[in-house]
Design a protein around this motif. Structure first.
Motif, mmCIF file in Angstrom:
data_model
loop_
_atom_site.group_PDB
_atom_site.id
_atom_site.type_symbol
_atom_site.label_atom_id
_atom_site.label_comp_id
_atom_site.label_asym_id
_atom_site.label_seq_id
_atom_site.Cartn_x
_atom_site.Cartn_y
_atom_site.Cartn_z
ATOM 1 N N ILE A 96 0.810 -1.209 0.049
ATOM 2 C CA ILE A 96 0.057 -0.089 -0.074
ATOM 3 C C ILE A 96 0.886 1.326 -0.070
ATOM 4 C CG2 ILE A 96 -1.612 1.275 1.182
ATOM 5 C CD1 ILE A 96 -2.646 -1.552 2.497
ATOM 6 N N THR A 97 0.758 2.137 -0.909
ATOM 7 C CA THR A 97 1.624 3.176 -1.161
ATOM 8 C C THR A 97 0.888 4.545 -0.644
ATOM 9 O OG1 THR A 97 1.020 3.500 -3.438
ATOM 10 C CG2 THR A 97 3.075 2.379 -2.698
ATOM 11 N N ASP A 98 -0.580 4.406 -0.537
ATOM 12 C CA ASP A 98 -1.197 5.406 -0.246
ATOM 13 C C ASP A 98 -2.580 5.221 0.095
ATOM 14 O OD1 ASP A 98 -1.761 8.556 -0.061
ATOM 15 O OD2 ASP A 98 -2.873 8.605 -1.867
ATOM 16 N N SER A 99 -3.087 5.849 1.161
ATOM 17 C CA SER A 99 -4.438 5.651 1.532
ATOM 18 C C SER A 99 -5.365 6.761 1.847
ATOM 19 C CB SER A 99 -4.674 4.809 2.734
ATOM 20 O OG SER A 99 -3.857 5.283 3.693
ATOM 21 N N SER A 100 -6.646 6.892 1.786
ATOM 22 C CA SER A 100 -7.100 7.977 1.939
ATOM 23 C C SER A 100 -7.556 8.488 3.614
ATOM 24 C CB SER A 100 -8.841 7.890 1.261
ATOM 25 O OG SER A 100 -9.462 6.996 1.895
ATOM 26 N N PRO A 101 -7.332 9.541 3.736
ATOM 27 C CA PRO A 101 -7.887 10.066 5.345
ATOM 28 C C PRO A 101 -9.222 9.516 5.636
ATOM 29 C CG PRO A 101 -7.868 11.970 4.020
ATOM 30 C CD PRO A 101 -7.429 10.835 3.076
ATOM 31 N N ASP A 102 -10.316 9.328 4.525
ATOM 32 C CA ASP A 102 -11.541 9.084 5.015
ATOM 33 C C ASP A 102 -11.730 7.426 5.168
ATOM 34 O OD1 ASP A 102 -12.335 11.532 4.275
ATOM 35 O OD2 ASP A 102 -12.854 11.090 2.239
ATOM 36 N N GLU A 103 -12.132 7.125 6.304
ATOM 37 C CA GLU A 103 -12.462 5.669 6.752
ATOM 38 C C GLU A 103 -13.937 5.192 6.925
ATOM 39 O OE1 GLU A 103 -10.172 4.916 10.300
ATOM 40 O OE2 GLU A 103 -8.360 4.559 9.213
ATOM 41 N N ASP A 104 -14.031 4.031 7.061
ATOM 42 C CA ASP A 104 -15.111 3.524 7.618
ATOM 43 C C ASP A 104 -14.963 2.231 8.491
ATOM 44 O OD1 ASP A 104 -15.255 1.517 5.779
ATOM 45 O OD2 ASP A 104 -17.154 1.396 5.538
ATOM 46 N N GLU A 105 -16.173 1.787 9.090
ATOM 47 C CA GLU A 105 -15.888 0.823 9.936
ATOM 48 C C GLU A 105 -17.012 -0.228 9.548
ATOM 49 O OE1 GLU A 105 -14.254 0.745 14.536
ATOM 50 O OE2 GLU A 105 -16.181 1.764 14.060
ATOM 51 N N GLY A 118 -15.469 -9.159 13.100
ATOM 52 C CA GLY A 118 -14.781 -8.059 14.113
ATOM 53 C C GLY A 118 -14.968 -6.568 13.204
ATOM 54 N N LEU A 119 -15.323 -5.715 13.968
ATOM 55 C CA LEU A 119 -15.483 -4.183 13.324
ATOM 56 C C LEU A 119 -14.117 -3.553 13.212
ATOM 57 C CD1 LEU A 119 -18.174 -2.585 12.811
ATOM 58 C CD2 LEU A 119 -18.213 -1.762 14.999
ATOM 59 N N VAL A 120 -13.746 -3.425 12.165
ATOM 60 C CA VAL A 120 -12.707 -2.860 11.641
ATOM 61 C C VAL A 120 -12.526 -1.645 10.802
ATOM 62 C CG1 VAL A 120 -10.505 -3.556 10.528
ATOM 63 C CG2 VAL A 120 -11.866 -5.579 11.378
ATOM 64 N N PRO A 121 -11.833 -0.568 11.485
ATOM 65 C CA PRO A 121 -11.890 0.556 10.590
ATOM 66 C C PRO A 121 -10.702 0.225 9.533
ATOM 67 C CG PRO A 121 -10.596 0.973 12.618
ATOM 68 C CD PRO A 121 -11.274 -0.279 12.570
#
Length: 189
Positions: A96-105, A118-121
């Motif tokens: 992984i070279t980049d990831s968005s700051p926006d997440e979900d769980e 399991g609930l994973v962000p």
């Protein structure tokens, strides 16, 4: 007649279970194209295992399998996106070279830890570099559920289970309490 636990069913299908040392070690990258044959064999074994698993358990959210989960300590994984006719994705030496700051769980399951969910962000978008069998680097952007599946498999190649990504104080729930089997992950439009 006693019911077979989901983890025992996966073990019987050749999936290494939580606690096995191979799951906690970073997988060794392939030197491509020099190790092309070894990479092809690993991917073939992964697809064969996924086919066996898919015949026993439906995966509405898609499915992934990393080489360490079938006792191969190499950097290969395969992901079957959800939806009929969607081609599977083979990942060799993914990073992984980049990831968005926006997440979900969302809830995740793991074939090596199949008795719980399991609930994973996770980030909603990731950029992944992989190596082709010919040794070229390819960059792909994955979003939402596919980003989650790919990220989960790359974690396996780094020796991590999804539980290491869960928020502090949040525990996995028994699969019997999980109510989203057979449904895709939900995302805001």
């Amino acid at each position: 007649m006693t019911q077979v636990r989901p983890s025992e069913q996966m073990r019987d299908l050749g999936v290494v279970q939580r606690g096995a040392p191979v799951l906690a070690e970073p997988a060794r990258a392939f030197d491509l194209p020099a190790e092309r044959q070894a990479a092809e064999q690993a991917v073939e074994r992964l697809f064969s295992a996924m086919e066996r698993i898919g015949q026993v358990h439906p995966f509405a959210k898609g499915m992934g399998l990393a080489a360490p989960q079938i006792a191969i300590g190499r950097a290969a994984a395969v992901v079957q996106p959800p939806g009929p006719g969607t081609p599977p994705i083979a990942l060799l030496n993914p990073r992984i070279t980049d990831s968005s700051p926006d997440e979900d769980e969302q809830y995740e399951g793991c074939l090596s830890y199949f008795d719980v969910r399991g609930l994973v962000p996770r980030p909603l978008r990731i950029t992944v570099e992989t190596t082709t069998l010919e040794g070229q680097t390819v960059t792909t952007v994955y979003e939402r559920g596919l980003a989650r599946l790919v990220h989960h498999e790359i974690d396996h190649l780094d020796g991590l289970l999804y539980t290491s990504r869960m928020r502090a104080g949040v525990d996995p729930i028994p699969v019997e309490e999980y109510r989203q089997t057979g449904r895709a992950w939900a995302y805001e439009e």
